[in-house]
Design an enzyme around this catalytic site. Structure first.
Site, PDB file in Angstrom:
ATOM      1  N   LYS A 172     -18.010  85.859  81.082  1.00  0.00           N
ATOM      2  CA  LYS A 172     -19.293  86.169  81.722  1.00  0.00           C
ATOM      3  C   LYS A 172     -19.450  87.675  81.973  1.00  0.00           C
ATOM      4  O   LYS A 172     -20.560  88.175  82.104  1.00  0.00           O
ATOM      5  CB  LYS A 172     -19.410  85.427  83.057  1.00  0.00           C
ATOM      6  CG  LYS A 172     -19.169  83.926  83.002  1.00  0.00           C
ATOM      7  CD  LYS A 172     -20.256  83.211  82.232  1.00  0.00           C
ATOM      8  CE  LYS A 172     -20.343  81.717  82.538  1.00  0.00           C
ATOM      9  NZ  LYS A 172     -19.222  80.897  82.064  1.00  0.00           N
TER      10      LYS A 172
HETATM   11  C1  LIG Z   1     -19.158  79.627  81.475  1.00  0.00           C
HETATM   12  C2  LIG Z   1     -17.890  79.288  80.796  1.00  0.00           C
HETATM   13  C3  LIG Z   1     -17.878  78.486  79.643  1.00  0.00           C
HETATM   14  C4  LIG Z   1     -19.127  77.845  79.099  1.00  0.00           C
HETATM   15  O1  LIG Z   1     -20.038  78.785  78.578  1.00  0.00           O
HETATM   16  P1  LIG Z   1     -21.574  78.351  78.395  1.00  0.00           P
HETATM   17  O2  LIG Z   1     -22.268  79.611  78.003  1.00  0.00           O
HETATM   18  O3  LIG Z   1     -22.023  77.860  79.725  1.00  0.00           O
HETATM   19  O4  LIG Z   1     -21.608  77.309  77.351  1.00  0.00           O
HETATM   20  C5  LIG Z   1     -16.669  78.271  79.011  1.00  0.00           C
HETATM   21  N1  LIG Z   1     -15.523  78.789  79.489  1.00  0.00           N
HETATM   22  C6  LIG Z   1     -15.499  79.562  80.598  1.00  0.00           C
HETATM   23  C7  LIG Z   1     -14.191  80.076  81.082  1.00  0.00           C
HETATM   24  C8  LIG Z   1     -16.677  79.852  81.276  1.00  0.00           C
HETATM   25  O5  LIG Z   1     -16.630  80.619  82.368  1.00  0.00           O
END
Ligand SMILES: *Cc1c(COP(=O)(O)O)cnc(C)c1O
Length: 511
Positions: free
Chosen positions: A127
């Protein structure tokens, strides 16, 4: 005049005449520029902003692949979000000094596959790639749109978005941020990251419910408080740091190009060769960014959607019906514990050739009845680009264990779901193209589950478990995680899901 009422009047008149108003709602003809879309987050009709011309506007892919990471980010973001002045400056301020790898997202060969490590930012999850950029985009958009009100970011998190957004927005002038996370639904490390967040403009609140409750609660707050007049006089505008915001999605497109460029540099591929990507998926944002890369001309083969035991997307790709009427599982990959994947709506819009009426009908049906089914023709188009695989808890553990034993590479629980899917995809479908597995978090964010997978009994609190994992594997704990120990807990709020709106209204004057 408020941004929203300006839009109301200009939706069809002024904005339609503005050549930069290339974004429209997935649920109607509401138009916006990139800056307006980034500020609004969600379209007023509840749809998501999409650029229907993304595949037809020419983009110099080959030239882009020759650039260094920040140059590449500037080029891609300028193309996807036209109209921002000085995107180069925004990119440099967003990323410089924040990532521990100069490549931002290094590509690491592991066994037969390549792992794209997306977790070298300030909060050790992918993120960070988007949320390092989003405050820059929002600040620049506020200037471009002459916004005088405070921009308050409302965020629902399954664990990682919350901390990355807090890290990005705390003490950013002109902004405030409120984060909702599922009570007892995130890892101990994720919780510690959020509850110790400093900043004069932040609020963090646990919700008795799961991520879907947090997300639908936040969406409901948007539609209620964005009703005309509702926020007048408060000096506040709402926006979102979830991947429903196009400003969250666009920066994620960059690492698909970075991975491709890295394979070119290694002479693993020649320009034009397809590369397949396996993406551990929750809200469908990360994988959708790969689809955008493909629409922009990057030679992407299949996008493999990897789900945990909450396999609603796997079933969707198999039979074309999306059905959230099922049990919700809490898993060891909590950031993927989601039954309503918001960004799928953008795919439905793009793959149906921009059929907003159909998308709106399907989304209402999902909200009211819990399911929808796509036409065979749309579904066949989607299957040309995507396939879905899933993995239960035992499969997740097994993938961590096998990967570590066979290659010495230590992965987190989310990445493990993708590795499991990669293996199955290789056996069943792959045409032999190089396979890039996206790694979305550091294993030290989930030390208990990773230790158990390796056959070790986790002992003590999360910090003791991090140490235990470091000693057992010989890997290093990211400084941002070990530094959490001993930090003061600053946020204690726990509320029922029915009280999200009231909480927001109470907090707004305080941020
Ligand atoms: C948010 C997240 C995901 C999923 O990503 P999306 O964009 O919501 O599909 C997968 N792994 C981790 C560690 C995340 O923080």
């Amino acid at each position: 005049m408020s941004l929203f009422s300006k839009f109301k009047r200009s939706a069809s008149a002024e904005s339609a005449a503005d050549p930069n108003a290339i974004f429209q709602s997935t649920r109607g003809d509401f138009k916006a520029t990139a800056a307006q879309a980034v500020l609004l987050g969600l379209a007023p009709d509840g749809g998501l902003f999409v650029d229907p011309t993304i595949a037809s506007r020419p983009f110099d892919v080959q030239g882009c692949l020759k650039l260094e990471p920040l140059g590449m980010a500037e080029k891609i973001l300028s193309h996807m979000l036209p109209g921002f002045p000085d995107m180069g400056g925004l990119v440099h301020r967003g990323y410089e000094g924040k990532f521990s790898s100069p490549e931002l997202t290094p590509l690491v060969p592991v066994g037969d596959e390549y792992i794209l490590e997306l977790f070298h930012g300030p909060t050790a999850a992918f993120k960070d790639v988007a949320l390092s950029m989003l405050p820059q985009l929002i600040t620049a958009a506020r200037e471009a749109e002459h916004v005088r009100e405070k921009t308050v970011i409302l965020t629902a998190t399954s664990g990682d978005t919350g901390k990355a957004a807090l890290e990005g927005f705390h003490d950013v002038p002109g902004t405030g941020i409120i984060v909702f996370f599922p009570h007892n639904g995130v890892s101990a490390v994720q919780q510690a990251q959020m509850l110790t967040q400093v900043g004069s403009n932040v609020a963090v609140c646990a919700v008795r419910g799961n991520f879907d409750d947090c997300q639908s609660g936040v969406k409901a707050v948007f539609s209620t408080l964005n009703e005309p007049g509702r926020l007048d006089g408060t000096g506040v505008k709402l926006s979102s740091a979830n991947s429903i915001n196009i400003g969250r999605l666009a920066p994620q497109v960059v690492y698909y190009f970075l991975a491709y460029a890295s394979l070119l540099r290694r002479n693993r591929i020649a320009f034009g060769d397809n590369v397949d990507f396996v993406v551990p998926t929750g809200n469908f944002g990360d994988i959708l960014a790969g689809y955008y890369a493909k629409l922009m001309g990057l030679p992407v083969g299949k996008l493999v959607c990897a789900s945990n035991a909450n396999r609603v997307l796997t079933d969707f790709f198999a039979d074309g019906s999306y059905d959230r009427r099922r049990q919700f599982y809490k898993t060891v990959s909590p950031s993927m514990d989601i039954l309503v994947s918001s960004n799928l709506e953008r795919l439905l819009f793009l793959a149906s050739g921009g059929d907003a009426a159909q998308v709106k009908a399907d989304m209402l049906r999902l909200q009211n009845s819990g399911y929808y089914k796509l036409s065979a023709s749309t579904m066949n188009r989607i299957r040309e680009d995507f396939s879905g695989y899933c993995c239960d808890e035992e499969g997740t553990s097994e993938a961590i264990r096998t990967c570590f034993r066979e290659t010495g590479y230590l992965c987190d629980t989310h990445t493990a779901v993708a590795l499991h899917a990669a293996k199955e995809y290789r056996q069943k479908e792959s045409g032999g193209a190089p396979l890039v597995v996206l790694s979305t978090a550091s294993p030290f964010k989930f030390p208990a589950a990773v230790l158990s997978a390796l056959g070790e009994e986790p002992a003590g609190d999360a910090f003791a478990q991090m140490d235990q994992l470091a000693v057992f594997t010989g890997k290093e704990i990211p400084a941002s995680l070990s530094g959490l120990q001993g930090r003061e807990v600053l946020h204690n709020d726990v509320i029922d899901k029915a009280d999200i709106l009231r909480y927001v209204e109470d907090k707004l004057p305080l941020l």
